[in-house]
Design a protein around this motif. Structure first.
Motif, PDB file in Angstrom:
ATOM      1  N   UNK A   1       0.823  -1.210   0.000  1.00 41.62           N
ATOM      2  CA  UNK A   1       0.000   0.000   0.000  1.00 41.62           C
ATOM      3  C   UNK A   1       0.855   1.256   0.000  1.00 41.62           C
ATOM      4  N   UNK A   2       1.883   1.283   0.839  1.00 46.46           N
ATOM      5  CA  UNK A   2       2.705   2.497   0.885  1.00 46.46           C
ATOM      6  C   UNK A   2       3.489   2.691  -0.404  1.00 46.46           C
TER       7      UNK A   2
ATOM      8  N   UNK B   1       5.596   5.723  -4.580  1.00 45.93           N
ATOM      9  CA  UNK B   1       5.783   5.788  -6.039  1.00 45.93           C
ATOM     10  C   UNK B   1       5.080   7.001  -6.656  1.00 45.93           C
ATOM     11  N   UNK B   2       3.796   7.259  -6.328  1.00 41.33           N
ATOM     12  CA  UNK B   2       3.174   8.449  -6.912  1.00 41.33           C
ATOM     13  C   UNK B   2       3.759   9.756  -6.380  1.00 41.33           C
TER      14      UNK B   2
ATOM     15  N   UNK C   1       6.906  10.387  -5.372  1.00 39.76           N
ATOM     16  CA  UNK C   1       8.196  10.661  -5.996  1.00 39.76           C
ATOM     17  C   UNK C   1       8.057  10.937  -7.489  1.00 39.76           C
ATOM     18  N   UNK C   2       7.072  10.315  -8.129  1.00 41.73           N
ATOM     19  CA  UNK C   2       6.810  10.627  -9.535  1.00 41.73           C
ATOM     20  C   UNK C   2       6.313  12.060  -9.674  1.00 41.73           C
ATOM     21  N   UNK C   3       5.447  12.486  -8.751  1.00 42.06           N
ATOM     22  CA  UNK C   3       4.990  13.876  -8.760  1.00 42.06           C
ATOM     23  C   UNK C   3       6.157  14.828  -8.534  1.00 42.06           C
ATOM     24  N   UNK C   4       7.035  14.506  -7.583  1.00 50.21           N
ATOM     25  CA  UNK C   4       8.188  15.362  -7.307  1.00 50.21           C
ATOM     26  C   UNK C   4       9.085  15.483  -8.529  1.00 50.21           C
ATOM     27  N   UNK C   5       9.288  14.375  -9.240  1.00 49.42           N
ATOM     28  CA  UNK C   5      10.131  14.401 -10.439  1.00 49.42           C
ATOM     29  C   UNK C   5       9.478  15.238 -11.542  1.00 49.42           C
TER      30      UNK C   5
ATOM     31  N   UNK D   1      10.195  17.615  -1.685  1.00 47.27           N
ATOM     32  CA  UNK D   1      11.057  16.558  -1.130  1.00 47.27           C
ATOM     33  C   UNK D   1      10.556  15.176  -1.520  1.00 47.27           C
ATOM     34  N   UNK D   2      11.501  14.240  -1.592  1.00 45.48           N
ATOM     35  CA  UNK D   2      11.165  12.860  -1.956  1.00 45.48           C
ATOM     36  C   UNK D   2      10.929  12.014  -0.704  1.00 45.48           C
TER      37      UNK D   2
END
Length: 546
Positions: free
Chosen positions: A390-391, A397-398, A400-404, A519-520
């Motif tokens: 779940x995490x 994953x979403x 860090x993808x948003x941060x990128x 931040x990631x």
């Protein structure tokens, strides 16, 4: 709602006092401690003065029972368990000033609270029948005795049934056995103790619950109605025993104060102590901040099995002091959190300790998952596999993808600000209002807050990766989400604020927003076969559950 006093009203948030018969496990943390922390952090974020506190419940008979089982002394068990509990609270980021010492100041606070009731004639002498262990000569109550609940017939310790929540004082427990020696013969003996009659406060109790019914969760409110529908029990104020605070009353020589009545003066003492630790002005009197004239908003966080104690017994103890003290605005009660289908239990060794879980899983991930799966209205279940999946899928994953995606969109714009549009500000306002409604007392739900965070994160990721029409709107909505997630994702919030990003839960969405780096999140788990996860066969209950 946050109370009739408005935003400036001070708040006192109390988590159920943990019994120092072992470390806190994940079930404890997923219940009152994390929920209370999230509420306290939210109040601070909107400008409220907050003391969030608790203290260990050293006088409980569960300490005696567990110490005997482990071949140690109650005092030694209290010391090691208190240190372990503090480590667990610190590890998961519970924003308390610490656990106050159970010292002479504590004992004098408890005695002052109880002696005032005695001096004002609130207590009555009663001769009651108590289970009695024939060989050891021990009167059995609470964690010293086990049997069957007289209401639901489930297995239960003395005091209250953790299954149905009903009290079983004195000789009401069916087929009693000593937890210290189950084979020891048990009879009944009469003993004169002091009690506080609840019936004296029926009218005031009924008015109190009628005014606050919408702030209680249904299961706990159902129990309160069941209790009010029949004769109200008498609260034991003293008991025959030798572990706890000696009762100072001439009528009950050689007795101790009943351990459960310490919770209210203990909470007042903890509030007094925490105020000093937080650098606030520490009043001379231990109960000053609880006095009615200060109008504090008091909120309790505890488990369903403590509804009788925190919801009724402790309320009567406050009412018995007349109008001296503020009464709690609400009791936020959680159900049991299961581990692989069975209730977490310290004494049954069916548990994962908080520090063990946090040793191999980042704190924000644990806080998010426990919030998302919090047992607010019914029992929920914890597994390590679900935590991992779940995490990873709904948070790390979403996020860090948003941060990128945000980082790529803002390339070359560092140090600038971007304008926002009315449509973007409207969306940000909706998200902010949604999250605030999850944190406000009237509809408080950390599970709904975590679900909202995950849903909005997925939406913003898609928006960023598709290329937003207005980059300023994206930044505003991302910042709003981070601010709304801050009471749960405390590590991310700390990184963002350290980098200069302002996270304000009370401000209206702004017309412009500075460019920032999101931040990631770290993601690390050890093997699902981690040997620190203890899944051991269950044995009869000895818990003083919170």
């Amino acid at each position: 709602m946050t109370g009739s006093g408005g935003p400036a009203r001070p708040a006192i948030v109390i988590a159920a006092t943990p019994t120092p018969n072992g470390d806190l496990h994940v079930g404890h943390l997923a219940g009152p401690y994390l929920a209370g922390d999230i509420y306290a952090r939210y109040l601070r974020a909107i400008g409220r003065s907050v003391i969030y506190t608790t203290c260990t419940d050293d006088s409980q008979t569960y300490v005696v029972a567990t110490a005997a089982k482990r071949a140690t002394t109650p005092q030694a068990l209290c010391e090691t368990s208190t240190a372990a509990i503090q480590r667990s609270l610190t590890a998961i980021g519970i924003s308390m000033a610490g656990l106050p010492p159970i010292d002479e100041r504590y004992r004098q606070s408890v005695l002052s609270f109880v002696t005032r009731l005695h001096d004002e004639g609130r207590l009555r002498a009663r001769t009651v029948r108590l289970p009695y262990a024939e060989h050891s000569g021990t009167y059995l109550f609470d964690g010293l005795v086990t049997g069957a609940c007289p209401v639901c017939l489930a297995g239960s310790c003395g005091g209250t049934c953790e299954n149905c929540g009903h009290p079983n004082s004195f000789d009401e427990l069916l087929d009693p056995h000593s937890t210290l020696d189950p084979a020891e013969p048990v009879s009944y003996r009469e003993h004169t103790i002091l009690v506080l009659p609840m019936e004296d406060y029926r009218e005031r109790l009924s008015a109190y619950f009628e005014a606050r019914e919408d702030r209680w969760r249904p299961h706990s409110m159902q129990l309160i109605r069941e209790l009010l529908a029949g004769p109200l029990p008498e609260i034991p104020m003293t008991m025959p025993g030798d572990w706890g605070i000696a009762a100072p009353f001439a009528e009950t020589p050689g007795q101790i104060l009943y351990p459960w009545i310490e919770a209210m003066p203990a909470s007042m003492y903890s509030t007094w102590w925490a105020a000093g630790q937080q650098g606030e002005q520490q009043p001379e009197a231990f109960d000053e901040l609880w006095r009615a004239e200060h109008g504090a908003e008091v909120v309790y966080f505890h488990g369903f099995d403590n509804t009788y104690h925190w919801g009724l017994m402790d309320l009567v103890l406050l009412m018995a002091h007349g109008e001296r003290y503020v009464l709690p605005e609400s009791n936020v009660c959680n159900e049991f959190y299961n581990l692989d289908g069975a209730k977490f239990s310290t004494s049954r060794n069916h548990l994962i300790r908080g520090t063990e879980l946090l040793a191999d899983t980042p704190r924000d991930l644990v806080r998010f998952f426990l919030a998302l799966t919090a047992p607010e209205y019914q029992r929920t279940n914890f597994t390590r596999q679900a935590l991992r999946e779940v995490t990873e899928q709904r948070l790390v994953e979403p996020w860090n993808a948003l941060a990128e995606a945000v980082s790529l969109l803002m390339t070359g714009r560092a140090g600038t600000t971007l304008a926002t549009t009315p449509a973007g500000r409207a969306r940000a306002g909706l998200v902010l209002a949604r999250l605030r409604s999850c944190y406000e007392l009237g509809g408080f739900s950390v599970a709904r807050a975590a679900e909202t965070i995950a849903d909005q994160l997925a939406r913003l990721r898609t928006m960023a990766e598709d290329g937003p029409a207005e980059p300023g709107d994206l930044l505003l909505e991302v910042r709003t989400l981070l601010a709304g997630a801050a009471p749960i994702l405390i590590g991310l919030a700390e990184q963002a604020t350290a980098a200069g990003l302002e996270l304000d839960l009370s401000a209206e969405p702004a017309g412009e927003v500075p460019v920032f780096e999101l931040p990631r999140l770290a993601f690390h788990h050890q093997s699902l076969d981690n040997p620190t996860a203890e899944l051991i066969t269950r044995t009869p209950a000895l818990d003083g559950a919170v």
